[in-house]
Scaffold this active site. Structure first.
Site, PDB file in Angstrom:
ATOM      1  N   THR A 242       0.882  -1.176   0.000  1.00 29.76           N
ATOM      2  CA  THR A 242       0.000   0.000   0.000  1.00 29.76           C
ATOM      3  C   THR A 242       0.907   1.210   0.000  1.00 29.76           C
ATOM      4  O   THR A 242       2.058   1.090   0.385  1.00 29.76           O
ATOM      5  CB  THR A 242      -0.849   0.062   1.274  1.00 29.76           C
ATOM      6  OG1 THR A 242       0.048   0.005   2.376  1.00 29.76           O
ATOM      7  CG2 THR A 242      -1.831  -1.074   1.360  1.00 29.76           C
ATOM      8  N   THR A 243       0.571   2.344  -0.305  1.00 26.39           N
ATOM      9  CA  THR A 243      -0.651   2.968  -0.764  1.00 26.39           C
ATOM     10  C   THR A 243      -0.358   3.627  -2.109  1.00 26.39           C
ATOM     11  O   THR A 243       0.741   4.162  -2.259  1.00 26.39           O
ATOM     12  CB  THR A 243      -1.073   4.053   0.259  1.00 26.39           C
ATOM     13  OG1 THR A 243      -1.388   3.399   1.487  1.00 26.39           O
ATOM     14  CG2 THR A 243      -2.224   4.896  -0.206  1.00 26.39           C
TER      15      THR A 243
END
Lengths: 257, 246
Positions: A38-39
């Protein structure tokens, strides 16, 4: 030598013909601690589409690495941002890279943007058994140049884990820190000065770095951006005429300015 | 018929004669290694002579377009499968030709009840240095020659091909500019196409320059460029003579 694939220029058909289809698991049992990445996010700015991601991969509460490249150049007109399980996501990126180039070279023309967008949806659908079991989930973002538009224009698409595809008007984000990122982008689009779509490249890079820094304050799985420790994001820019990578040195310079 | 060995030999000889006759009017293709990359050139009716195969690989050929197409497709399929199942760095011309295209062409040529491939091919692999640029000259019967660096010419007849290659070696000596190299390749193309001698009696430079321009009228000059210094993995670019200032 005279064979041809069932669908002209389709690399997956070629792999299947040679019984080389990429490894696929239809069912799995037991629980595993999956590595997650992520992100990632993308937004339109004055120079095209900026796509950025932090560099952290986690497994449970363990930080596996802070050097992951989540923004992948598929070819000179497409970028993929991966959030989810890297094992699956990187394989999807590899399939897309080979498929797009295979089509371009064998058919002597580039694959259209709608076909590129659907190619990724098809891979997500093929990953459905893993997704339904909560293993190997990938929720990517895709940016590609629409050559049917005049002048050609980069576009952003986002997906759900089952393969539904959506075009983003201004921005899209994915991964565990995406809630924070979307909130800030939404605010900036309504009330910010300048609007993301009017930012020049240094402004957009600075904004992207601050988005990730803020997301990392609220999400331990998101690696931040900290020039003091030489921690930067992966940032790529998709323009109508190609892809630029904003290197760590360039980011350092922009953030210093 | 094939139970009698001499019949088979006769059939093979007939095939060679037939292929030679069919290729006689084929327009030669050429390639040269330069400091900045590899240039491939052909003159034809458009998109039928010079092609990208993989990141650092290209093909140029003369012959029947449908046969060139089959071989081009086979090479592209093999290169992409190799790159996907192993790595892009593992795609090599030596393996592509030596273990793939050459045996298939030989098998096809010796199957005397099927139509032979009407092709003469030239394949190039861009190396990290000009001396490591690799050329394969692949014939319709699967036989091939290799060459590191320098220039290569593929024509339908062996004598003008050898003479042209010898002349190119000298003419391209010390040339570093892509446009200059293309000009020399076009002069060689004209000489071979028009049966001009590429020996001491070669037409003067002014005649050669005017000659290729005249002969190329109404045709498409296809130029492929494999760039040595390029941030992207795919090094091939299609170019035109105006891109090269000609």
């Amino acid at each position: 030598m005279s064979h041809s694939t069932p669908i002209a220029g389709d690399f997956l058909s070629l792999l299947a013909e040679h019984q080389l289809a990429s490894a696929r698991v239809d069912s799995a049992s037991g629980s595993v601690v999956q590595t997650q990445a992520t992100t990632v996010f993308a937004f339109h700015f004055a120079g095209g589409v900026l796509m950025a991601g932090d560099r952290r991969a986690t497994a449970g509460n363990v930080i596996v690495t802070d050097r992951v490249e989540k923004i992948i150049e598929i070819d000179s007109t497409s970028l993929l941002a991966v959030a989810g399980v890297p094992a699956t996501a990187f394989e999807m990126a590899r399939v897309l890279q080979t498929s797009f180039e295979y089509y371009r070279r064998s058919q002597l023309q580039p694959l259209s943007l709608p076909a590129r967008v659907r190619a990724l949806a098809r891979l997500l659908r093929d990953n459905l058994p893993m997704t339904m079991q909560g293993i190997g989930i990938v929720v990517p973002l895709f940016a590609g140049v629409d050559h049917a538009a005049s002048p050609p224009k980069p576009q952003i698409y986002f997906y759900d884990p089952l393969g539904a595809q959506f075009q983003a008007v201004g921005y899209a984000a994915s991964g565990s820190g995406s809630g924070t990122i979307r909130s800030i982008l939404s605010f900036q689009e309504r009330y910010g000065q300048p609007l993301p779509s009017r930012m020049n490249l240094p402004e957009a890079v600075r904004f992207a770095s601050r988005l990730l820094s803020t997301a990392s304050e609220f999400d331990s799985a998101t690696g931040g951006v900290n020039p003091a420790t030489d921690t930067f994001a992966t940032i790529k820019v998709l323009k109508a005429d190609g892809v630029d990578t904003i290197t760590e040195e360039q980011q350092k310079e922009i953030l210093r300015g | 018929m094939t139970e009698e060995p001499y019949r088979w030999l006769e059939a093979i000889a007939n095939r060679r004669e037939y292929v030679g006759e069919q290729l006689k009017s084929g327009s030669p293709v050429l390639a040269a290694s330069l400091p900045d990359g590899v240039i491939l050139l052909g003159v034809g009716s458009g998109q039928s002579k010079v092609f990208e195969l993989y990141d650092r690989h290209a093909l140029a050929g003369l012959g029947h377009p449908a046969d060139i197409e089959k071989i081009r497709q086979a090479a592209i399929d093999a290169a992409h499968i190799e790159a996907f199942t192993r790595a892009p760095e593992d795609v090599s011309l030596r393996r592509l030709v030596g273990f793939g295209l050459s045996p298939q062409l030989k098998t096809n040529f010796e199957q005397i009840f099927s139509a032979p491939f009407l092709v003469e091919l030239l394949l190039a692999e861009l190396g990290p240095e000009p001396a490591q640029d690799l050329f394969f000259r692949l014939h319709y019967d699967g036989s091939f020659q290799t060459q590191l660096g320098g220039a290569v010419l593929a024509a339908s007849q062996p004598e003008p091909e050898a003479a042209g290659q010898k002349w190119l070696k000298e003419a391209l000596q010390g040339k570093t500019n892509r446009g200059e190299a293309a000009e020399i390749l076009l002069q060689a193309w004209w000489c071979v196409s028009e049966n001009k001698p590429l020996t001491d009696q070669i037409p003067p430079e002014a005649e050669r320059k005017a000659g290729w321009r005249e002969a190329a009228k109404g045709k498409v000059i296809e130029i492929g460029w494999l760039a040595r210094q390029n941030a992207r993995a795919a090094r091939y670019q299609a170019q035109t003579i105006s891109d090269l200032g000609l």
